[in-house]
Design a protein around this motif. Sequence first.
Motif, PDB file in Angstrom:
ATOM      1  N   THR A 212       0.844  -1.192   0.000  1.00  0.00           N
ATOM      2  CA  THR A 212       0.000   0.000   0.000  1.00  0.00           C
ATOM      3  C   THR A 212       0.882   1.245   0.000  1.00  0.00           C
ATOM      4  OG1 THR A 212      -1.673  -1.223   1.227  1.00  0.00           O
ATOM      5  CG2 THR A 212      -1.886   1.172   1.197  1.00  0.00           C
ATOM      6  N   ASP A 213       1.951   1.167   0.751  1.00  0.00           N
ATOM      7  CA  ASP A 213       2.910   2.267   0.790  1.00  0.00           C
ATOM      8  C   ASP A 213       3.576   2.454  -0.574  1.00  0.00           C
ATOM      9  OD1 ASP A 213       4.410   4.211   2.482  1.00  0.00           O
ATOM     10  OD2 ASP A 213       6.118   2.982   1.822  1.00  0.00           O
ATOM     11  N   LEU A 214       3.914   1.343  -1.199  1.00  0.00           N
ATOM     12  CA  LEU A 214       4.547   1.395  -2.517  1.00  0.00           C
ATOM     13  C   LEU A 214       3.633   2.071  -3.531  1.00  0.00           C
ATOM     14  CD1 LEU A 214       6.868   0.348  -4.462  1.00  0.00           C
ATOM     15  CD2 LEU A 214       5.366  -1.612  -4.883  1.00  0.00           C
ATOM     16  N   VAL A 215       2.387   1.676  -3.530  1.00  0.00           N
ATOM     17  CA  VAL A 215       1.433   2.229  -4.496  1.00  0.00           C
ATOM     18  C   VAL A 215       1.133   3.691  -4.165  1.00  0.00           C
ATOM     19  CG1 VAL A 215      -0.957   2.076  -5.299  1.00  0.00           C
ATOM     20  CG2 VAL A 215       0.462   0.004  -5.124  1.00  0.00           C
ATOM     21  N   LYS A 216       1.025   3.979  -2.864  1.00  0.00           N
ATOM     22  CA  LYS A 216       0.758   5.361  -2.445  1.00  0.00           C
ATOM     23  C   LYS A 216       1.834   6.307  -2.975  1.00  0.00           C
ATOM     24  CE  LYS A 216       1.417   6.761   1.956  1.00  0.00           C
ATOM     25  NZ  LYS A 216       1.131   6.788   3.410  1.00  0.00           N
ATOM     26  N   ASN A 217       3.069   5.858  -2.932  1.00  0.00           N
ATOM     27  CA  ASN A 217       4.173   6.736  -3.317  1.00  0.00           C
ATOM     28  C   ASN A 217       4.451   6.775  -4.807  1.00  0.00           C
ATOM     29  OD1 ASN A 217       4.660   7.422  -0.650  1.00  0.00           O
ATOM     30  ND2 ASN A 217       5.995   5.646  -0.332  1.00  0.00           N
ATOM     31  N   ASN A 218       3.847   5.883  -5.552  1.00  0.00           N
ATOM     32  CA  ASN A 218       4.255   5.778  -6.955  1.00  0.00           C
ATOM     33  C   ASN A 218       3.124   5.779  -7.971  1.00  0.00           C
ATOM     34  OD1 ASN A 218       7.343   5.285  -6.779  1.00  0.00           O
ATOM     35  ND2 ASN A 218       6.443   3.981  -5.194  1.00  0.00           N
ATOM     36  N   ILE A 219       1.894   5.818  -7.501  1.00  0.00           N
ATOM     37  CA  ILE A 219       0.758   5.921  -8.427  1.00  0.00           C
ATOM     38  C   ILE A 219       0.069   7.252  -8.149  1.00  0.00           C
ATOM     39  CG2 ILE A 219      -1.503   4.986  -9.013  1.00  0.00           C
ATOM     40  CD1 ILE A 219       0.688   3.191 -10.012  1.00  0.00           C
ATOM     41  N   ASN A 220      -0.031   8.071  -9.200  1.00  0.00           N
ATOM     42  CA  ASN A 220      -0.543   9.420  -8.999  1.00  0.00           C
ATOM     43  C   ASN A 220      -1.899   9.672  -9.632  1.00  0.00           C
ATOM     44  OD1 ASN A 220       1.988  10.111  -7.817  1.00  0.00           O
ATOM     45  ND2 ASN A 220       2.830  10.207  -9.891  1.00  0.00           N
ATOM     46  N   SER A 221      -2.326   8.703 -10.466  1.00  0.00           N
ATOM     47  CA  SER A 221      -3.564   8.972 -11.185  1.00  0.00           C
ATOM     48  C   SER A 221      -4.455   7.751 -11.227  1.00  0.00           C
ATOM     49  CB  SER A 221      -3.225   9.399 -12.622  1.00  0.00           C
ATOM     50  OG  SER A 221      -4.383   9.318 -13.428  1.00  0.00           O
ATOM     51  N   TYR A 222      -5.764   8.013 -11.207  1.00  0.00           N
ATOM     52  CA  TYR A 222      -6.720   6.914 -11.321  1.00  0.00           C
ATOM     53  C   TYR A 222      -6.535   6.175 -12.638  1.00  0.00           C
ATOM     54  CZ  TYR A 222      -9.614   9.478 -14.701  1.00  0.00           C
ATOM     55  OH  TYR A 222     -10.066  10.122 -15.817  1.00  0.00           O
TER      56      TYR A 222
ATOM     57  N   SER B 298      -3.983   4.981 -13.789  1.00  0.00           N
ATOM     58  CA  SER B 298      -3.039   3.850 -13.633  1.00  0.00           C
ATOM     59  C   SER B 298      -3.714   2.610 -13.046  1.00  0.00           C
ATOM     60  CB  SER B 298      -1.885   4.254 -12.719  1.00  0.00           C
ATOM     61  OG  SER B 298      -1.209   5.371 -13.253  1.00  0.00           O
ATOM     62  N   LEU B 299      -4.949   2.781 -12.577  1.00  0.00           N
ATOM     63  CA  LEU B 299      -5.658   1.637 -12.006  1.00  0.00           C
ATOM     64  C   LEU B 299      -6.615   1.055 -13.034  1.00  0.00           C
ATOM     65  CD1 LEU B 299      -6.418   2.698  -8.338  1.00  0.00           C
ATOM     66  CD2 LEU B 299      -4.327   1.818  -9.354  1.00  0.00           C
ATOM     67  N   PRO B 300      -7.017  -0.186 -12.908  1.00  0.00           N
ATOM     68  CA  PRO B 300      -6.611  -1.121 -11.856  1.00  0.00           C
ATOM     69  C   PRO B 300      -5.176  -1.598 -12.028  1.00  0.00           C
ATOM     70  CG  PRO B 300      -7.946  -2.260 -13.480  1.00  0.00           C
ATOM     71  CD  PRO B 300      -7.976  -0.805 -13.854  1.00  0.00           C
ATOM     72  N   LEU B 301      -4.610  -1.978 -10.894  1.00  0.00           N
ATOM     73  CA  LEU B 301      -3.238  -2.466 -10.887  1.00  0.00           C
ATOM     74  C   LEU B 301      -3.181  -3.703  -9.997  1.00  0.00           C
ATOM     75  CD1 LEU B 301      -0.174  -1.961 -11.508  1.00  0.00           C
ATOM     76  CD2 LEU B 301      -0.104  -0.683  -9.366  1.00  0.00           C
ATOM     77  N   THR B 302      -2.550  -4.752 -10.522  1.00  0.00           N
ATOM     78  CA  THR B 302      -2.385  -5.962  -9.721  1.00  0.00           C
ATOM     79  C   THR B 302      -0.919  -6.360  -9.684  1.00  0.00           C
ATOM     80  OG1 THR B 302      -4.589  -6.739 -10.348  1.00  0.00           O
ATOM     81  CG2 THR B 302      -3.078  -8.357  -9.419  1.00  0.00           C
ATOM     82  N   LEU B 303      -0.394  -6.471  -8.480  1.00  0.00           N
ATOM     83  CA  LEU B 303       1.004  -6.854  -8.284  1.00  0.00           C
ATOM     84  C   LEU B 303       1.058  -8.114  -7.416  1.00  0.00           C
ATOM     85  CD1 LEU B 303       2.351  -3.286  -7.413  1.00  0.00           C
ATOM     86  CD2 LEU B 303       2.511  -4.452  -9.631  1.00  0.00           C
ATOM     87  N   TYR B 304       2.064  -8.911  -7.666  1.00  0.00           N
ATOM     88  CA  TYR B 304       2.214 -10.092  -6.810  1.00  0.00           C
ATOM     89  C   TYR B 304       3.679 -10.415  -6.617  1.00  0.00           C
ATOM     90  CZ  TYR B 304       3.443 -13.179 -10.771  1.00  0.00           C
ATOM     91  OH  TYR B 304       4.064 -13.771 -11.837  1.00  0.00           O
ATOM     92  N   GLN B 305       3.932 -11.244  -5.614  1.00  0.00           N
ATOM     93  CA  GLN B 305       5.280 -11.740  -5.402  1.00  0.00           C
ATOM     94  C   GLN B 305       5.210 -13.176  -4.922  1.00  0.00           C
ATOM     95  OE1 GLN B 305       7.403 -10.000  -2.134  1.00  0.00           O
ATOM     96  NE2 GLN B 305       5.678 -10.176  -0.731  1.00  0.00           N
ATOM     97  N   ILE B 306       6.325 -13.878  -5.100  1.00  0.00           N
ATOM     98  CA  ILE B 306       6.452 -15.218  -4.551  1.00  0.00           C
ATOM     99  C   ILE B 306       7.629 -15.132  -3.597  1.00  0.00           C
ATOM    100  CG2 ILE B 306       7.009 -17.615  -5.049  1.00  0.00           C
ATOM    101  CD1 ILE B 306       5.620 -17.126  -7.812  1.00  0.00           C
TER     102      ILE B 306
END
Length: 422
Positions: free
Chosen positions: A115-125, A127-135
Amino acid sequence: MLASKTFIPKIKDIPQDAEIISHQLMLRSGMIRKVASGIYNWLPLGLIVLKKIENVVREELNNIGAQEIFMPMVQPKELWDESNRWGKFGPELLRIKDRHDRDFCLGPTHEEVITDLVKNNINSYKSLPLTLYQIQTKFRDEIRPRYGVMRGREFLMKDAYSFHMNSECLNQTYQDFRSAYKKILERLELEFKVVKADSGAIGGDKSEEFHVLAENGEDVLAVSDSSEIAINSELLLEKDQDPSSLVGQEFPEGGKIQLIKGIEVGHIFQLGQVYSESMKLSLQDANSNEVNPYMGCYGIGISRMVAASIEQNNDEFGIAWPKGLAPIQINVIDLTDNLDGSAIKFYNEIEKSDFRVMLDDRDERFGKKIKDSELIGIPLNIIIGKSLKNDGLIEVSPRRGTKDLIKPEELNGYIAKFFQES
RNA sequence: CGGGGUAUGGCGCAGUCUGGUAGCGCACUCGCUUUGGGAGCGAGUGGUCGUAAGUUCGAAUCUUACUACCCCGACCA
């Protein structure tokens, strides 16, 4: 790979520490070794399976447009203060201090970081929807680790997070994950149920679990013959009520309740705005209105799935992997003392294919070689021995199924056909 | 954390009750013989008996404390 050189330490006796079959077999077949309670080494054989599952998960998530990232295991207390979870989480959150006496924790989950990552790096609606994942490796200092990697403290998990400007969009992605999860479980040849669930400590509105069906499962599921959907019995029970009291009662969506046991390997949540609100993630929509994005989060226990698969695929001889998941698919058993080099020839030939093949070149007898093969669950054994010497034939011996003698030139065709059938 | 249990070579165990200085099977090393369902014989390697303190002429064994691990419950992928 050569059996004589590969690190597959096998155990003949049943390890005293292991209670359930998957744990016993993972130890016996040399897939894992314990380091501390709930913490394990993954040895070559185990790691191959882990990676195979990882790749299936990765492919299906990429297919629905999720993007892979990699977040840190060590997370600062500040982020957890923002979501108010530093205080809420119990002792299962392993807290540590760095050399400057600052507080950190080992990540049990990653809502805060992402949430912090997206808060700091997405500035506009836009850019959404955005889905990120990790293993990634997670750490939860479980009250009671048990059953080997089934409930470890350190475990491998795929966690995904999605961000949306409205709940309809979130629901869309949620449905995408739902079908991706089904595909993953089908590809891994697991028998499973989608289960209505309590959203628990992670919070949020809607959630469903994916359970692999197994006798040793820790969850009790309520199912009905007239509905696809199962319900975690927790949801139907009053405090201290026994699940068996539900049997025969009316299932919420029709039919009578029956109980089965399951291993929770996946969980999908619609979190809503819980984290975007607490962590002050907001964007302006097309009408210049400030909106806290809607979030979803989606987990799969990769390491747990290895154990779950073994729970479903074993017999008195050991693990009986599905053909696709087996860490080694073909075992060339050399009984000729390699006098004429024929076993190596077949081995080299098969190695050119995409199948993972082992040459059992050890100076052991047939009995030991085939027992080991059965224990670690290789689907197909190719036996180079007296039948080749006497009649020019090689023996093909599936882990499950009937043996056959074939001509050497038929081998490639046999293998291709064998692995096509499921 | 509550309840139950375990700790002796790499693994599985006996020995503990009744103290006398550690044993069995498997594995491992060497040799010979074997060679299509976990081989046989012979010779070996490997353990300060979880840790610490105590009792005793003497402790794997008795006492106390601690630790680790497993099982049942609450938590979760």
